[in-house]
Design a protein around this motif. Structure first.
Motif, PDB file in Angstrom:
ATOM      1  N   ASN A 158       0.813  -1.223   0.000  1.00 44.31           N
ATOM      2  CA  ASN A 158       0.000   0.000   0.000  1.00 44.31           C
ATOM      3  C   ASN A 158       0.849   1.278   0.000  1.00 44.31           C
ATOM      4  OD1 ASN A 158      -2.521  -1.335   0.039  1.00 44.31           O
ATOM      5  ND2 ASN A 158      -2.350  -1.651   2.265  1.00 44.31           N
ATOM      6  N   VAL A 159       2.026   1.186  -0.600  1.00 47.02           N
ATOM      7  CA  VAL A 159       2.882   2.362  -0.732  1.00 47.02           C
ATOM      8  C   VAL A 159       2.413   3.216  -1.904  1.00 47.02           C
ATOM      9  CG1 VAL A 159       5.258   3.165  -1.137  1.00 47.02           C
ATOM     10  CG2 VAL A 159       4.834   1.154   0.302  1.00 47.02           C
ATOM     11  N   ILE A 160       1.929   2.575  -2.966  1.00 46.60           N
ATOM     12  CA  ILE A 160       1.436   3.283  -4.146  1.00 46.60           C
ATOM     13  C   ILE A 160       0.061   2.744  -4.496  1.00 46.60           C
ATOM     14  CG2 ILE A 160       3.731   3.786  -5.067  1.00 46.60           C
ATOM     15  CD1 ILE A 160       3.422   1.360  -6.914  1.00 46.60           C
ATOM     16  N   ASP A 161      -0.697   3.547  -5.257  1.00 48.48           N
ATOM     17  CA  ASP A 161      -2.026   3.133  -5.700  1.00 48.48           C
ATOM     18  C   ASP A 161      -2.021   2.631  -7.137  1.00 48.48           C
ATOM     19  OD1 ASP A 161      -3.141   3.876  -3.241  1.00 48.48           O
ATOM     20  OD2 ASP A 161      -3.355   5.969  -3.899  1.00 48.48           O
ATOM     21  N   THR A 162      -1.139   3.178  -7.939  1.00 42.08           N
ATOM     22  CA  THR A 162      -1.014   2.768  -9.339  1.00 42.08           C
ATOM     23  C   THR A 162       0.436   2.390  -9.616  1.00 42.08           C
ATOM     24  OG1 THR A 162      -0.643   5.065 -10.015  1.00 42.08           O
ATOM     25  CG2 THR A 162      -2.909   4.237 -10.111  1.00 42.08           C
ATOM     26  N   PRO A 163       0.672   1.492 -10.563  1.00 52.80           N
ATOM     27  CA  PRO A 163       2.057   1.065 -10.850  1.00 52.80           C
ATOM     28  C   PRO A 163       2.925   2.239 -11.308  1.00 52.80           C
ATOM     29  CG  PRO A 163       0.480  -0.454 -11.827  1.00 52.80           C
ATOM     30  CD  PRO A 163      -0.317   0.717 -11.337  1.00 52.80           C
ATOM     31  N   LEU A 164       4.168   2.223 -10.885  1.00 51.62           N
ATOM     32  CA  LEU A 164       5.119   3.243 -11.289  1.00 51.62           C
ATOM     33  C   LEU A 164       5.637   2.953 -12.697  1.00 51.62           C
ATOM     34  CD1 LEU A 164       7.248   3.503  -8.016  1.00 51.62           C
ATOM     35  CD2 LEU A 164       5.426   5.051  -8.757  1.00 51.62           C
ATOM     36  N   ASN A 165       5.834   4.007 -13.462  1.00 52.84           N
ATOM     37  CA  ASN A 165       6.375   3.865 -14.822  1.00 52.84           C
ATOM     38  C   ASN A 165       7.886   4.099 -14.770  1.00 52.84           C
ATOM     39  OD1 ASN A 165       6.614   3.600 -17.579  1.00 52.84           O
ATOM     40  ND2 ASN A 165       6.045   5.715 -18.011  1.00 52.84           N
ATOM     41  N   ILE A 166       8.632   3.040 -14.486  1.00 46.78           N
ATOM     42  CA  ILE A 166      10.089   3.138 -14.349  1.00 46.78           C
ATOM     43  C   ILE A 166      10.797   2.619 -15.593  1.00 46.78           C
ATOM     44  CG2 ILE A 166      12.074   2.438 -12.959  1.00 46.78           C
ATOM     45  CD1 ILE A 166      10.224   2.126 -10.594  1.00 46.78           C
ATOM     46  N   LEU A 167      10.302   1.515 -16.141  1.00 43.66           N
ATOM     47  CA  LEU A 167      10.934   0.940 -17.321  1.00 43.66           C
ATOM     48  C   LEU A 167      10.825   1.894 -18.503  1.00 43.66           C
ATOM     49  CD1 LEU A 167      12.361  -1.671 -18.263  1.00 43.66           C
ATOM     50  CD2 LEU A 167      10.134  -2.499 -19.029  1.00 43.66           C
ATOM     51  N   ASN A 168      11.832   1.848 -19.378  1.00 36.80           N
ATOM     52  CA  ASN A 168      11.907   2.712 -20.567  1.00 36.80           C
ATOM     53  C   ASN A 168      12.054   4.185 -20.202  1.00 36.80           C
ATOM     54  OD1 ASN A 168      11.560   0.428 -22.217  1.00 36.80           O
ATOM     55  ND2 ASN A 168       9.332   0.624 -22.134  1.00 36.80           N
ATOM     56  N   THR A 169      12.750   4.453 -19.105  1.00 38.43           N
ATOM     57  CA  THR A 169      13.067   5.817 -18.700  1.00 38.43           C
ATOM     58  C   THR A 169      14.557   5.881 -18.339  1.00 38.43           C
ATOM     59  OG1 THR A 169      12.568   5.443 -16.356  1.00 38.43           O
ATOM     60  CG2 THR A 169      10.744   6.158 -17.770  1.00 38.43           C
ATOM     61  N   ASN A 170      15.050   7.118 -18.160  1.00 38.29           N
ATOM     62  CA  ASN A 170      16.446   7.278 -17.739  1.00 38.29           C
ATOM     63  C   ASN A 170      16.686   6.716 -16.345  1.00 38.29           C
ATOM     64  OD1 ASN A 170      17.151   8.490 -20.120  1.00 38.29           O
ATOM     65  ND2 ASN A 170      17.175  10.569 -19.326  1.00 38.29           N
ATOM     66  N   THR A 171      15.639   6.711 -15.518  1.00 39.95           N
ATOM     67  CA  THR A 171      15.773   6.131 -14.183  1.00 39.95           C
ATOM     68  C   THR A 171      16.138   4.659 -14.258  1.00 39.95           C
ATOM     69  OG1 THR A 171      14.141   7.697 -13.311  1.00 39.95           O
ATOM     70  CG2 THR A 171      14.598   5.740 -11.983  1.00 39.95           C
ATOM     71  N   ALA A 172      15.507   3.936 -15.169  1.00 42.20           N
ATOM     72  CA  ALA A 172      15.831   2.522 -15.348  1.00 42.20           C
ATOM     73  C   ALA A 172      17.261   2.355 -15.843  1.00 42.20           C
ATOM     74  CB  ALA A 172      14.850   1.890 -16.338  1.00 42.20           C
ATOM     75  N   VAL A 173      17.717   3.274 -16.692  1.00 33.28           N
ATOM     76  CA  VAL A 173      19.098   3.214 -17.177  1.00 33.28           C
ATOM     77  C   VAL A 173      20.076   3.422 -16.026  1.00 33.28           C
ATOM     78  CG1 VAL A 173      20.795   4.278 -18.720  1.00 33.28           C
ATOM     79  CG2 VAL A 173      18.433   3.968 -19.484  1.00 33.28           C
ATOM     80  N   PHE A 174      19.776   4.405 -15.150  1.00 30.87           N
ATOM     81  CA  PHE A 174      20.636   4.638 -13.983  1.00 30.87           C
ATOM     82  C   PHE A 174      20.701   3.392 -13.104  1.00 30.87           C
ATOM     83  CE2 PHE A 174      19.389   9.318 -14.419  1.00 30.87           C
ATOM     84  CZ  PHE A 174      20.527   9.603 -15.154  1.00 30.87           C
ATOM     85  N   ILE A 175      19.543   2.777 -12.861  1.00 27.57           N
ATOM     86  CA  ILE A 175      19.494   1.575 -12.021  1.00 27.57           C
ATOM     87  C   ILE A 175      20.327   0.463 -12.657  1.00 27.57           C
ATOM     88  CG2 ILE A 175      17.989  -0.244 -11.129  1.00 27.57           C
ATOM     89  CD1 ILE A 175      15.790   1.876 -10.860  1.00 27.57           C
ATOM     90  N   GLY A 176      20.167   0.268 -13.958  1.00 30.36           N
ATOM     91  CA  GLY A 176      20.892  -0.803 -14.641  1.00 30.36           C
ATOM     92  C   GLY A 176      22.396  -0.594 -14.618  1.00 30.36           C
ATOM     93  N   ILE A 177      22.840   0.651 -14.834  1.00 29.86           N
ATOM     94  CA  ILE A 177      24.282   0.923 -14.838  1.00 29.86           C
ATOM     95  C   ILE A 177      24.859   0.768 -13.434  1.00 29.86           C
ATOM     96  CG2 ILE A 177      26.020   2.721 -15.189  1.00 29.86           C
ATOM     97  CD1 ILE A 177      24.362   3.753 -17.512  1.00 29.86           C
ATOM     98  N   VAL A 178      24.160   1.300 -12.425  1.00 31.85           N
ATOM     99  CA  VAL A 178      24.656   1.182 -11.047  1.00 31.85           C
ATOM    100  C   VAL A 178      24.766  -0.281 -10.647  1.00 31.85           C
ATOM    101  CG1 VAL A 178      24.095   1.634  -8.629  1.00 31.85           C
ATOM    102  CG2 VAL A 178      23.840   3.448 -10.319  1.00 31.85           C
ATOM    103  N   TYR A 179      23.752  -1.072 -10.952  1.00 34.26           N
ATOM    104  CA  TYR A 179      23.784  -2.487 -10.590  1.00 34.26           C
ATOM    105  C   TYR A 179      24.900  -3.227 -11.338  1.00 34.26           C
ATOM    106  CZ  TYR A 179      22.631  -7.431 -10.898  1.00 34.26           C
ATOM    107  OH  TYR A 179      22.703  -8.796 -10.892  1.00 34.26           O
ATOM    108  N   SER A 180      25.033  -2.967 -12.633  1.00 32.92           N
ATOM    109  CA  SER A 180      25.970  -3.732 -13.456  1.00 32.92           C
ATOM    110  C   SER A 180      27.420  -3.407 -13.141  1.00 32.92           C
ATOM    111  CB  SER A 180      25.691  -3.468 -14.945  1.00 32.92           C
ATOM    112  OG  SER A 180      24.372  -3.848 -15.284  1.00 32.92           O
ATOM    113  N   TYR A 181      27.712  -2.131 -12.822  1.00 31.71           N
ATOM    114  CA  TYR A 181      29.099  -1.710 -12.649  1.00 31.71           C
ATOM    115  C   TYR A 181      29.494  -1.510 -11.185  1.00 31.71           C
ATOM    116  CZ  TYR A 181      29.124  -0.948 -17.678  1.00 31.71           C
ATOM    117  OH  TYR A 181      29.048  -1.125 -19.030  1.00 31.71           O
ATOM    118  N   LEU A 182      28.606  -1.837 -10.275  1.00 29.07           N
ATOM    119  CA  LEU A 182      28.907  -1.654  -8.851  1.00 29.07           C
ATOM    120  C   LEU A 182      30.169  -2.401  -8.409  1.00 29.07           C
ATOM    121  CD1 LEU A 182      27.944  -0.366  -6.183  1.00 29.07           C
ATOM    122  CD2 LEU A 182      26.570  -2.428  -5.783  1.00 29.07           C
ATOM    123  N   PRO A 183      30.383  -3.665  -8.810  1.00 31.24           N
ATOM    124  CA  PRO A 183      31.611  -4.345  -8.377  1.00 31.24           C
ATOM    125  C   PRO A 183      32.889  -3.662  -8.843  1.00 31.24           C
ATOM    126  CG  PRO A 183      30.010  -5.936  -9.184  1.00 31.24           C
ATOM    127  CD  PRO A 183      29.477  -4.584  -9.525  1.00 31.24           C
TER     128      PRO A 183
END
Length: 303
Positions: A158-183
């Motif tokens: 119950n944190v949100i009422d409608t799904p967040l639109n994260i995929l296909n945005t720059n936010t998703a790109v930031f998440i992917g790069i941080v996760y992939s290059y963190l090591p």
């Protein structure tokens, strides 16, 4: 005789890295640079002129005479390319900062952990490399899509009422790069922190220095070489990243890696794509060389 063999062996050891750079970096770079000075053509290969050693010196001279800088002029005149460069530098810089914010506490915690569990923590950091990079990026599609795991959890909590639109945005790109290059950022910082003499911090605290001040005045400066190395290891590949923005980013996500791929495979314009690659290489290599020279001068002045 022994000294002669030892001298030859030492020179061979020094020559091997230079030979490696010559074969796998300099020669391919010269080939790409040559293609960038050519013109696109409906042929195989799809550019002209193409060197033909059988034509002799006169043929080579005529081929050199056909070279031009038109592709580089085109990169300056077309706003698509410099916008792609600026967008790539921005996304890579933001991703590097976010990776540093996430990665430094992890590296610090690993360095301060008991010596008996450090190998386990190190293995957990390296563990993602045991899985294909492409599969890991595809997994984030299942997590970030509107009906994905993240939105399902947030709706259930119950944190949100409608799904967040994260995929296909720059936010998703930031998440992917941080996760992939963190090591790549955690390991150099961990290496620097593990070698640090923590008695310096204890001495500062005994003299009345608060823990936070001791961190910024002692720990962080001593770990700075690892921070700089880790930031370079994240920033450089992130600038030319193609897979993550293509899979997680949207149509508005403009990065030079996607632009280069489109020119090379969709438009089959090898000369322009080669010019894009050469400019990208210069954008990354020249600042690093200048930084290394500045660091060398600082170290020499300190001596």
């Amino acid at each position: 005789m022994h000294k002669l063999i030892s001298s030859v062996a030492s020179r061979l050891v020094i020559a091997v890295p230079y030979l490696w750079l010559l074969i796998f970096f300099l020669i391919p770079f010269v080939i790409v640079f040559k293609i960038s000075l050519s013109e696109v053509a409906m042929a195989i290969p799809p550019y002209t002129p193409a060197f033909n050693l059988l034509s002799g010196w006169e043929g080579l001279r005529q081929s050199f005479a056909q070279f031009s800088w038109d592709n580089y002029i085109w990169l300056v005149e077309d706003p698509l390319y410099y916008k792609a460069y600026l967008s790539s530098l921005f996304i890579a810089a933001v991703s590097t900062i976010l990776t540093l914010i996430v990665g430094y506490p992890i590296a610090y915690g690993m360095a301060r952990a008991p010596a008996t569990i450090r190998p386990t923590l190190l293995m957990l950091v390296i563990l993602p490399f045991w899985t294909s990079f492409l599969i890991r990026v595809y997994a984030w599609i299942g997590i970030l899509k509107p009906e994905g795991l993240l939105n399902q959890f947030l709706l259930w909590a119950n944190v949100i009422d409608t799904p967040l639109n994260i995929l296909n945005t720059n936010t998703a790109v930031f998440i992917g790069i941080v996760y992939s290059y963190l090591p790549f950022l955690v390991l150099p910082i961990y290496s620097a922190l593990e070698k640090m003499d923590y008695s310096l911090v204890e001495a500062a605290e005994d003299l009345g220095c608060p823990p936070i001040s001791a961190f910024w005045k002692i720990t962080f400066p001593l770990s700075l070489p690892g921070v700089i190395a880790g930031c370079f290891l994240v920033f450089i590949p992130a600038v030319g990243e193609f897979v993550i923005p293509d899979l997680l980013g949207g149509s508005q996500t403009l990065m030079i890696g996607k632009t280069l791929w489109n020119e090379f495979f969709s438009n089959r314009d090898w000369p322009v794509s080669s010019a894009v690659a050469v400019v990208l290489l210069l954008l990354l290599v020249v600042p690093i060389v200048l930084f290394q020279r500045a660091e060398a001068r600082v170290q020499e002045s300190e001596k």
